[in-house]
Write a protein that holds these residues in place. Structure first.
Motif, short mmCIF file in Angstrom:
data_model
loop_
_atom_site.label_atom_id
_atom_site.label_comp_id
_atom_site.label_asym_id
_atom_site.label_seq_id
_atom_site.Cartn_x
_atom_site.Cartn_y
_atom_site.Cartn_z
N VAL A 2 0.85 -1.19 0.00
CA VAL A 2 0.00 0.00 0.00
C VAL A 2 0.89 1.24 0.00
CG1 VAL A 2 -1.70 1.31 1.34
CG2 VAL A 2 -1.90 -1.17 1.16
N PRO A 3 0.66 2.20 -0.90
CA PRO A 3 1.51 3.39 -0.96
C PRO A 3 1.23 4.34 0.20
CG PRO A 3 -0.25 3.55 -2.58
CD PRO A 3 -0.34 2.17 -1.99
N TRP A 4 2.16 5.25 0.40
CA TRP A 4 2.07 6.20 1.50
C TRP A 4 0.89 7.16 1.34
CZ3 TRP A 4 3.74 7.01 6.27
CH2 TRP A 4 4.82 6.27 6.74
N SER A 5 0.49 7.45 0.13
CA SER A 5 -0.64 8.37 -0.06
C SER A 5 -1.89 7.82 0.61
CB SER A 5 -0.88 8.60 -1.55
OG SER A 5 -1.12 7.36 -2.23
N ARG A 6 -2.13 6.53 0.49
CA ARG A 6 -3.31 5.93 1.12
C ARG A 6 -3.13 5.82 2.62
NH1 ARG A 6 -4.29 1.34 -3.61
NH2 ARG A 6 -4.50 2.87 -5.30
N HIS A 7 -1.92 5.51 3.04
CA HIS A 7 -1.64 5.47 4.47
C HIS A 7 -1.96 6.83 5.11
CE1 HIS A 7 1.47 4.47 7.85
NE2 HIS A 7 0.57 5.33 8.28
N LEU A 8 -1.55 7.90 4.49
CA LEU A 8 -1.74 9.22 5.09
C LEU A 8 -3.20 9.65 5.10
CD1 LEU A 8 1.40 11.11 3.72
CD2 LEU A 8 1.04 10.12 6.00
N VAL A 9 -3.96 9.24 4.09
CA VAL A 9 -5.40 9.53 4.11
C VAL A 9 -6.06 8.84 5.29
CG1 VAL A 9 -7.58 9.19 2.88
CG2 VAL A 9 -5.56 9.97 1.63
N TRP A 10 -5.72 7.57 5.48
CA TRP A 10 -6.26 6.82 6.63
C TRP A 10 -5.78 7.44 7.94
CZ3 TRP A 10 -3.09 3.91 10.02
CH2 TRP A 10 -3.78 3.19 10.99
N ALA A 11 -4.52 7.84 8.00
CA ALA A 11 -3.98 8.45 9.22
C ALA A 11 -4.70 9.75 9.55
CB ALA A 11 -2.48 8.70 9.06
N LEU A 12 -5.10 10.49 8.53
CA LEU A 12 -5.85 11.72 8.76
C LEU A 12 -7.19 11.42 9.44
CD1 LEU A 12 -6.14 14.79 8.35
CD2 LEU A 12 -7.12 14.29 6.09
N VAL A 13 -7.85 10.36 8.99
CA VAL A 13 -9.12 9.97 9.61
C VAL A 13 -8.88 9.50 11.04
CG1 VAL A 13 -11.10 8.41 9.46
CG2 VAL A 13 -10.12 9.39 7.38
N GLU A 14 -7.78 8.77 11.27
CA GLU A 14 -7.46 8.33 12.63
C GLU A 14 -7.19 9.52 13.54
OE1 GLU A 14 -7.13 4.86 14.05
OE2 GLU A 14 -8.61 4.99 12.44
N VAL A 39 -18.25 10.78 12.53
CA VAL A 39 -16.82 10.44 12.58
C VAL A 39 -16.62 8.93 12.67
CG1 VAL A 39 -14.69 10.73 13.88
CG2 VAL A 39 -16.23 12.66 13.59
N VAL A 40 -17.45 8.26 13.47
CA VAL A 40 -17.34 6.80 13.62
C VAL A 40 -17.59 6.11 12.28
CG1 VAL A 40 -18.37 4.77 14.70
CG2 VAL A 40 -17.91 6.81 16.07
N VAL A 41 -18.61 6.56 11.55
CA VAL A 41 -18.90 5.98 10.24
C VAL A 41 -17.75 6.26 9.27
CG1 VAL A 41 -20.44 6.08 8.25
CG2 VAL A 41 -21.38 6.09 10.57
N LEU A 42 -17.21 7.46 9.31
CA LEU A 42 -16.08 7.81 8.45
C LEU A 42 -14.87 6.92 8.75
CD1 LEU A 42 -14.83 9.70 6.32
CD2 LEU A 42 -14.22 11.25 8.18
N ARG A 43 -14.64 6.69 10.03
CA ARG A 43 -13.51 5.83 10.40
C ARG A 43 -13.73 4.40 9.92
NH1 ARG A 43 -11.60 3.64 16.32
NH2 ARG A 43 -9.35 3.50 15.90
N ALA A 44 -14.95 3.89 10.05
CA ALA A 44 -15.24 2.54 9.57
C ALA A 44 -15.01 2.44 8.07
CB ALA A 44 -16.68 2.16 9.92
N ALA A 45 -15.38 3.49 7.34
CA ALA A 45 -15.15 3.50 5.89
C ALA A 45 -13.65 3.53 5.58
CB ALA A 45 -15.84 4.71 5.27
N ALA A 46 -12.89 4.29 6.35
CA ALA A 46 -11.44 4.36 6.13
C ALA A 46 -10.77 3.02 6.41
CB ALA A 46 -10.83 5.46 7.01
N TRP A 47 -11.17 2.36 7.50
CA TRP A 47 -10.63 1.03 7.80
C TRP A 47 -10.99 0.05 6.69
CZ3 TRP A 47 -9.06 -1.62 12.72
CH2 TRP A 47 -8.47 -0.74 13.62
N THR A 48 -12.23 0.10 6.22
CA THR A 48 -12.66 -0.82 5.16
C THR A 48 -11.83 -0.62 3.90
OG1 THR A 48 -14.92 -0.81 6.03
CG2 THR A 48 -14.62 -1.56 3.76
N TRP A 49 -11.67 0.64 3.53
CA TRP A 49 -10.91 0.95 2.31
C TRP A 49 -9.45 0.51 2.44
CZ3 TRP A 49 -7.42 5.44 2.12
CH2 TRP A 49 -6.87 5.64 0.87
N LEU A 50 -8.81 0.83 3.56
CA LEU A 50 -7.38 0.55 3.69
C LEU A 50 -7.10 -0.95 3.86
CD1 LEU A 50 -4.65 2.10 3.89
CD2 LEU A 50 -4.80 1.74 6.34
N LEU A 51 -7.85 -1.61 4.74
CA LEU A 51 -7.60 -3.04 4.97
C LEU A 51 -7.97 -3.87 3.75
CD1 LEU A 51 -8.65 -3.45 8.70
CD2 LEU A 51 -6.34 -3.50 7.75
#
Length: 453
Positions: free
Chosen positions: A373-385, A414-426
């Motif tokens: 997974v590239p850093w661009s996606r990592h950082l998007v997920w990190a922003l949500v975290e 925020v909780v729904v957004l985080r669930a979406a970010a986890w789903t996308w990244l994992l």
């Protein structure tokens, strides 16, 4: 005259390993503060994997230093409520120490202010911090000491995890920076002792890759005494081993996991049986912070606790079934690795959990380091975290001052957004191409000869 191949491309087969600033645009931009990406003829890997590991550990030290700075207000003024939530500097390590028997250097599960929800190995780790701390009691000085000691221990744990990840990915050792240089690490490493479990899980994966199933099981057994997520790694190991006809090593890993857990639980329970209450506490409890199941309650709907528990329990067999299907030999994209199968199952368990605390994000980082997974996606997920990190404390503080805190409906978003970010990244991790571990190419740069055309 023939042109020698560019080492920054796939034709440059003489490179000892892949350099991130050549292949990842985010990393290439980030290297501007140190002079920019490596040049075409730069000698890469002259100091071997040890040099890469040392550089990544230094990055990790910087992130942990930022983590201490982020906790600075509480570290200087104390962990008072609701101030610690307004400042987003809450830490279990300091708060549980002051409010539980740990302040008197006793195990935390019995007595006034008993921390009954503390996991077994986490409780032991915090007890050891209290024992070696030169200051006892629940005052600010003792809290400062235990947090400082945990920061030092976290640095050691991070270094060990980085070395293990570099050994797991010898041709892409810089991927260990997904753990050490992640903004998520700076925010979460000092919130709890979860980094201990994360390191043990990474070491368990390393041992399995080195054909040491007993050691792998032992380490995973210790890790699951922090959180149950390492059970998913063990399940992935068993599934892939069964598909490949390696049932004996898988059985050894399972037995080793049981022995590893008992190694801590037996002496602990003989002294303080209440240490097992943490494993039972979630049963019959309403959905907690960060869980997708909490959204209906945040929106004012009544959800039976029995249904919440049933969904959480049902998530585990569902995760196992999907994991087993993911290991099918006819799956498009080829056979997956342990980290891919475990990431898919972690996604299912996280989405159905009764609670998904802010520090749960630490457990995702090793899977990023072991994937492509590239850093661009990592950082998007990190922003949500990071957004979840701040808003969780603001929502907790809402009870103290509704005018300043985050209301339930906003936190639900925020909780729904985080669930979406986890789903996308994992999901990206689970479907990423699997690259089996193999030995790196020689680290010396061969001399090219130029032949006349």
């Amino acid at each position: 005259m023939s042109t020698p191949p560019d080492p920054r491309t796939e034709e440059g087969q003489d490179r000892p390993w892949q350099v991130p600033s050549w292949v990842d645009p985010v990393v290439a931009q980030a290297t501007g503060i140190v002079g920019g990406p490596l040049g075409r003829y730069a000698v890469v890997g002259g100091r071997g994997l040890a040099g890469v590991a040392a550089a990544v550990v230094l990055l990790g030290a910087l992130m942990l230093g930022l983590g201490v700075w982020q906790k600075g207000h509480c570290l200087m003024k104390g962990w008072s409520t609701p101030d610690q939530f307004w400042r987003s500097c809450y830490s279990d390590v300091a708060v549980v120490h002051a409010s539980s028997p740990l302040a008197e250097r006793a195990l935390p599960w019995v007595g006034e202010g008993a921390a009954t929800g503390t996991a077994p190995l986490s409780g032991v780790a915090m007890w050891l911090l209290a024992v070696v701390s030169p200051r006892a009691g629940g005052g600010l000085a003792s809290q400062q000491w235990v947090l400082a000691l945990w920061a030092l221990v976290a640095m050691v744990l991070l270094a060990v995890a980085v070395v293990a990840l570099v050994a797991l990915c010898p041709t892409r050792p810089w991927r260990a920076a997904h753990l050490a240089a992640s903004p998520v690490l700076a925010l979460l490493a000092l919130v709890s002792t979860d980094l201990l479990g994360v390191t043990l899980m990474v070491l368990g994966l390393w041992a399995w890759r080195r054909d040491r199933p007993w050691v792998a099981g032992l380490l995973l057994g210790l890790a699951l005494l922090v959180r149950p997520f390492p059970l998913l790694v063990l399940a992935a190991i068993v599934m892939l081993a069964a598909r490949r006809g390696r049932l004996l090593p898988a059985l050894q890993a399972v037995v080793g996991t049981v022995l590893g857990a008992l190694l801590v639980l037996l002496p602990l329970v003989s002294v303080q049986p209440e240490a097992l209450t943490a494993a039972q506490q979630w049963w019959g409890q309403p959905a907690g912070y960060g869980a997708l199941q909490m959204v209906p309650r945040l929106l004012g709907l009544s959800v039976p606790t029995g249904l919440t528990t049933a969904v959480a329990v049902g998530g585990w067999p569902l995760a196992l079934m999907l994991g087993w299907r993911w290991t099918a030999p006819d799956r498009p994209g080829g056979a997956p690795g342990v980290e891919q199968v475990a990431a898919l199952m972690l996604l299912v368990v996280a989405l159905t959990a009764t609670s998904l605390s802010v520090q749960s994000g630490l457990w995702v980082l090793p899977f990023l380091a072991l994937s492509s997974v590239p850093w661009s996606r990592h950082l998007v997920w990190a922003l949500v975290e990071a957004l979840t990190f701040v808003t969780t404390w603001l929502h907790i503080a809402y009870a103290s001052d509704p005018g300043r805190g985050l209301p339930p409906d906003a936190y639900a978003v925020v909780v729904v957004l985080r669930a979406a970010a986890w789903t996308w990244l994992l999901w990206e991790v689970a479907r990423a191409p699997h690259r089996p571990a193999h030995r790196p190419a020689p680290t010396s740069t061969p001399v090219r000869t130029v032949s006349p055309s």
